[in-house]
Scaffold this motif. Structure first.
Motif, PDB file in Angstrom:
ATOM      1  N   LEU A 210      -0.382  -9.457  14.182  1.00 61.87           N
ATOM      2  CA  LEU A 210       1.015  -9.757  14.468  1.00 61.87           C
ATOM      3  C   LEU A 210       1.501  -8.719  15.477  1.00 61.87           C
ATOM      4  O   LEU A 210       0.986  -7.594  15.515  1.00 61.87           O
ATOM      5  N   PRO A 211       2.531  -9.039  16.286  1.00 55.63           N
ATOM      6  CA  PRO A 211       2.882  -8.164  17.414  1.00 55.63           C
ATOM      7  C   PRO A 211       3.856  -7.031  17.100  1.00 55.63           C
ATOM      8  O   PRO A 211       4.200  -6.269  18.000  1.00 55.63           O
ATOM      9  N   HIS A 212       4.311  -6.882  15.872  1.00 52.29           N
ATOM     10  CA  HIS A 212       5.341  -5.896  15.582  1.00 52.29           C
ATOM     11  C   HIS A 212       4.749  -4.477  15.477  1.00 52.29           C
ATOM     12  O   HIS A 212       3.542  -4.288  15.295  1.00 52.29           O
ATOM     13  N   GLU A 213       5.630  -3.493  15.596  1.00 51.24           N
ATOM     14  CA  GLU A 213       5.288  -2.090  15.401  1.00 51.24           C
ATOM     15  C   GLU A 213       6.149  -1.534  14.284  1.00 51.24           C
ATOM     16  O   GLU A 213       7.285  -1.969  14.091  1.00 51.24           O
ATOM     17  N   THR A 214       5.605  -0.532  13.562  1.00 54.51           N
ATOM     18  CA  THR A 214       6.299  -0.003  12.395  1.00 54.51           C
ATOM     19  C   THR A 214       6.530   1.488  12.551  1.00 54.51           C
ATOM     20  O   THR A 214       5.628   2.235  12.932  1.00 54.51           O
ATOM     21  N   LEU A 215       7.761   1.914  12.242  1.00 59.67           N
ATOM     22  CA  LEU A 215       8.157   3.320  12.287  1.00 59.67           C
ATOM     23  C   LEU A 215       8.609   3.731  10.889  1.00 59.67           C
ATOM     24  O   LEU A 215       9.446   3.067  10.282  1.00 59.67           O
ATOM     25  N   PHE A 216       8.071   4.852  10.384  1.00 60.79           N
ATOM     26  CA  PHE A 216       8.470   5.367   9.083  1.00 60.79           C
ATOM     27  C   PHE A 216       9.556   6.416   9.289  1.00 60.79           C
ATOM     28  O   PHE A 216       9.383   7.359  10.071  1.00 60.79           O
TER      29      PHE A 216
ATOM     30  N   LEU B 295       1.415   1.758  13.633  1.00 64.74           N
ATOM     31  CA  LEU B 295       2.209   2.380  12.572  1.00 64.74           C
ATOM     32  C   LEU B 295       2.409   3.846  12.929  1.00 64.74           C
ATOM     33  O   LEU B 295       1.433   4.562  13.163  1.00 64.74           O
ATOM     34  N   ARG B 296       3.651   4.292  12.986  1.00 69.22           N
ATOM     35  CA  ARG B 296       3.966   5.679  13.349  1.00 69.22           C
ATOM     36  C   ARG B 296       4.777   6.344  12.242  1.00 69.22           C
ATOM     37  O   ARG B 296       5.775   5.785  11.772  1.00 69.22           O
ATOM     38  N   ASP B 297       4.364   7.554  11.876  1.00 68.36           N
ATOM     39  CA  ASP B 297       5.042   8.305  10.819  1.00 68.36           C
ATOM     40  C   ASP B 297       5.258   9.737  11.294  1.00 68.36           C
ATOM     41  O   ASP B 297       4.573  10.669  10.866  1.00 68.36           O
ATOM     42  N   PRO B 298       6.218   9.958  12.199  1.00 67.92           N
ATOM     43  CA  PRO B 298       6.392  11.297  12.784  1.00 67.92           C
ATOM     44  C   PRO B 298       6.841  12.355  11.783  1.00 67.92           C
ATOM     45  O   PRO B 298       6.588  13.545  11.979  1.00 67.92           O
ATOM     46  N   GLU B 299       7.515  11.958  10.694  1.00 68.09           N
ATOM     47  CA  GLU B 299       8.019  12.920   9.719  1.00 68.09           C
ATOM     48  C   GLU B 299       7.025  13.204   8.598  1.00 68.09           C
ATOM     49  O   GLU B 299       7.286  14.040   7.738  1.00 68.09           O
TER      50      GLU B 299
ATOM     51  N   SER C 295       0.855  -1.179   0.000  1.00 69.36           N
ATOM     52  CA  SER C 295       0.000   0.000   0.000  1.00 69.36           C
ATOM     53  C   SER C 295       0.892   1.229   0.000  1.00 69.36           C
ATOM     54  O   SER C 295       1.871   1.287   0.748  1.00 69.36           O
ATOM     55  N   ARG C 296       0.538   2.211  -0.823  1.00 75.75           N
ATOM     56  CA  ARG C 296       1.335   3.446  -0.866  1.00 75.75           C
ATOM     57  C   ARG C 296       0.910   4.421   0.227  1.00 75.75           C
ATOM     58  O   ARG C 296       1.587   5.407   0.477  1.00 75.75           O
ATOM     59  N   ASN C 297      -0.208   4.122   0.905  1.00 71.47           N
ATOM     60  CA  ASN C 297      -0.625   4.931   2.044  1.00 71.47           C
ATOM     61  C   ASN C 297      -1.357   4.015   3.009  1.00 71.47           C
ATOM     62  O   ASN C 297      -2.571   3.832   2.923  1.00 71.47           O
ATOM     63  N   VAL C 298      -0.600   3.419   3.911  1.00 74.14           N
ATOM     64  CA  VAL C 298      -1.171   2.392   4.789  1.00 74.14           C
ATOM     65  C   VAL C 298      -2.223   2.973   5.734  1.00 74.14           C
ATOM     66  O   VAL C 298      -3.174   2.281   6.105  1.00 74.14           O
ATOM     67  N   ALA C 299      -2.085   4.230   6.120  1.00 75.23           N
ATOM     68  CA  ALA C 299      -3.071   4.832   7.022  1.00 75.23           C
ATOM     69  C   ALA C 299      -4.439   4.898   6.346  1.00 75.23           C
ATOM     70  O   ALA C 299      -5.464   4.553   6.944  1.00 75.23           O
TER      71      ALA C 299
ATOM     72  N   LEU D 115       6.221  11.127   6.171  1.00 78.63           N
ATOM     73  CA  LEU D 115       6.746  10.578   4.927  1.00 78.63           C
ATOM     74  C   LEU D 115       5.665   9.928   4.081  1.00 78.63           C
ATOM     75  O   LEU D 115       5.769   9.882   2.859  1.00 78.63           O
ATOM     76  N   GLU D 116       4.636   9.405   4.753  1.00 78.25           N
ATOM     77  CA  GLU D 116       3.553   8.760   4.016  1.00 78.25           C
ATOM     78  C   GLU D 116       2.185   9.279   4.449  1.00 78.25           C
ATOM     79  O   GLU D 116       1.358   9.623   3.623  1.00 78.25           O
ATOM     80  N   PHE D 117       1.948   9.350   5.749  1.00 77.05           N
ATOM     81  CA  PHE D 117       0.632   9.785   6.208  1.00 77.05           C
ATOM     82  C   PHE D 117       0.692  10.739   7.389  1.00 77.05           C
ATOM     83  O   PHE D 117      -0.215  11.513   7.607  1.00 77.05           O
ATOM     84  N   GLY D 118       1.732  10.706   8.180  1.00 79.42           N
ATOM     85  CA  GLY D 118       1.866  11.590   9.332  1.00 79.42           C
ATOM     86  C   GLY D 118       1.017  11.130  10.507  1.00 79.42           C
ATOM     87  O   GLY D 118      -0.158  10.811  10.353  1.00 79.42           O
ATOM     88  N   GLY D 119       1.619  11.047  11.692  1.00 82.83           N
ATOM     89  CA  GLY D 119       0.871  10.664  12.882  1.00 82.83           C
ATOM     90  C   GLY D 119       1.016   9.199  13.229  1.00 82.83           C
ATOM     91  O   GLY D 119       2.010   8.542  12.880  1.00 82.83           O
TER      92      GLY D 119
END
Length: 475
Positions: A356-362, A338-342, A296-300, A344-348
């Motif tokens: 699944l138990p993982h977390e994702t940082l952009f 899913l976190r995107d502080p910069e 997905s090009r915008n997972v949020a 880069l894709e969706f913000g926030g």
């Protein structure tokens, strides 16, 4: 200096990519050093080589021509991010975002850079097969149209003009295009009527009319083909109902908005006992043996859509009953957060499916290129190769991970894994075993693609068309 031949369309989806691929195959088998080229492509289907990102379509054309894919085959790639925005990829590398209202300025800025690439590849190859983009006669876009009009005019490229009779209006398509572009009419070497159904004699008068009105020969009346490889239009793939064939192994691909890199799944479509559908129908997910969450090009936004449609709950109910497999963005969606502080894709920050138990940082830099991992999947425990295109990094138990499985919910960042014949066979045999079906031996996808194209080229209509193009002295 090598020669070039361009395949231009009267509109989108007339068969340019397929015919250009056939041309690459045909002339390469004649012993020529053939180089596919598309100046600008807008697509969310990208392959990452050691050089960077390029469109899958030109990589496919390269492979059937016996060439290694190169970013110079698709120097400019636009990847839609959201409404009216696209990421700019030049020679494999990201160069920012193209915002709404800046398209004309953008094309002026890249015109000479793209044309310089074409000059290079013309000097290095016997024949460059140029594929156009969309329709040739888009009058409001002609100025700076570096993929079609400007390219033909600047380099004086001979071109074939293709029309699609299956959608009707082929006379208006072909004659109208030439009428609207008199300044490059002399560069057209002939016309093609593609996707014809029925007896050839039914179009004899039509062919005479086209030739008489255009002053150009009808080089090909090409029959509709059921052979489809690497189709780039996701909208045409989506089925809103359930499965329709008798093939016993059902695999559903969740077609959420901002679907990307769905060509990862093309090899599954060509397995003899597999019915693969792209769907938004929860009933189809329930009928399938496996559900694949693609990139997905915008997972949020994809996640929000899943919640709005109730499909997030459907997936949670299917966990433990079906095999759920996430690829890149789909892998991220299967995780907790899913976190995107910069931005880069969706913000926030967005909550994922939590399957699944993982977390994702952009975060920067963007990772793109070949990638290897050793996933611990129920059906595969060993080395696996693919490629990555991502800003997201996923973490679990204090470590960064590339793949993860818990039970029959699994995911990976590796694109292209289903092009690996051994991996694809292991995955499908795992599904076959679940359904009580006999395991099947591997099928060589690349050989199947080449063989299918060769069979098309053996068809009298196609062979006559390419024989007509074979005298390169006239170009």
């Amino acid at each position: 200096m090598g020669r070039a031949l361009a395949f231009m369309g009267s509109m989108s989806s007339v068969g340019k990519t397929f015919l250009a691929a056939l041309a690459c195959r045909w002339f390469a088998k004649k012993g020529l050093r053939v180089f596919p080229f598309k100046a600008q492509n807008m697509s969310l289907n990208a392959l990452a080589t050691e050089e960077g990102e390029m469109a899958w379509a030109q990589a496919y054309q390269a492979l059937v021509a016996g060439r290694k894919p190169s970013v110079r085959m698709n120097p400019l790639l636009l990847k839609p991010l959201a409404e009216h925005q696209a990421e700019i990829i030049f020679l494999g590398n990201p160069e920012g975002v193209l915002p709404a209202g800046r398209f004309r300025e953008f094309r002026r800025a890249y015109r000479q850079r793209v044309f310089a690439v074409l000059e290079e590849v013309l000097a290095e190859n016997d024949l460059v097969i140029v594929e156009g983009a969309g329709g040739l006669a888009e009058l409001n876009l002609l100025e700076g149209d570096l993929a079609n009009y400007e390219l033909l005019r600047t380099f004086r490229l001979p071109f074939v003009l293709i029309g699609d009779i299956d959608r009707g209006g082929v006379f208006a398509q072909l004659l109208g295009t030439l009428e609207l572009l008199p300044e490059i009419r002399d560069l057209c070497v002939g016309l093609v009527v593609n996707k014809f159904r029925g007896a050839v004699e039914l179009f004899e008068e039509g062919g005479r009319i086209l030739s008489a009105r255009s002053g150009k020969p009808l080089l090909g009346l090409l029959p509709y083909q059921e052979v489809h490889f690497l189709e780039e239009d996701s909208a045409s793939l989506v089925r809103f109902s359930g499965f329709v064939t008798e093939r016993p192994l059902k695999v559903a691909v969740l077609a959420y908005p901002y679907l990307s890199n769905f060509l990862d799944l093309d090899p599954l479509r060509h397995e003899e006992d597999v019915e693969l559908i792209f769907t938004q129908d929860p009933r189809a997910l329930e009928e399938a043996e496996a559900v694949i969450l693609p990139g997905s090009r915008n997972v949020a936004r994809s996640m929000a859509w899943l919640r709005e449609r109730g499909l997030a709950e459907t997936l949670k109910k299917l966990a433990g009953k079906k095999v759920l497999f996430g690829l890149c963005g789909g892998f991220q969606l299967l995780g907790r957060t899913l976190r995107d502080p910069e931005g880069l894709e969706f913000g926030g920050e967005v909550e994922g499916l939590g399957l699944l138990p993982h977390e994702t940082l952009f975060r920067r830099p963007k990772r793109r290129g070949p990638l290897q991992d050793r996933p611990d999947f129920p059906f595969w425990k060993g080395p696996l190769s693919g490629f990555e295109i991502r800003y997201g990094r996923s973490f679990w138990a204090g470590e960064e991970i590339l793949s993860l499985a818990q039970g029959e919910v699994l995911g990976t960042y590796l694109h292209g894994v289903f092009f690996d014949d051994a991996f694809r066979t292991a995955f499908l045999n795992f599904l076959r075993e679940r359904r009580g079906l006999a395991p099947q031996p591997p099928q060589a996808y690349q050989e199947k693609v080449a063989g299918a194209l060769d069979r098309v080229l053996e068809h009298p209509a196609f062979s006559a068309f390419f024989e007509a193009l074979g005298d390169l002295d006239k170009f």
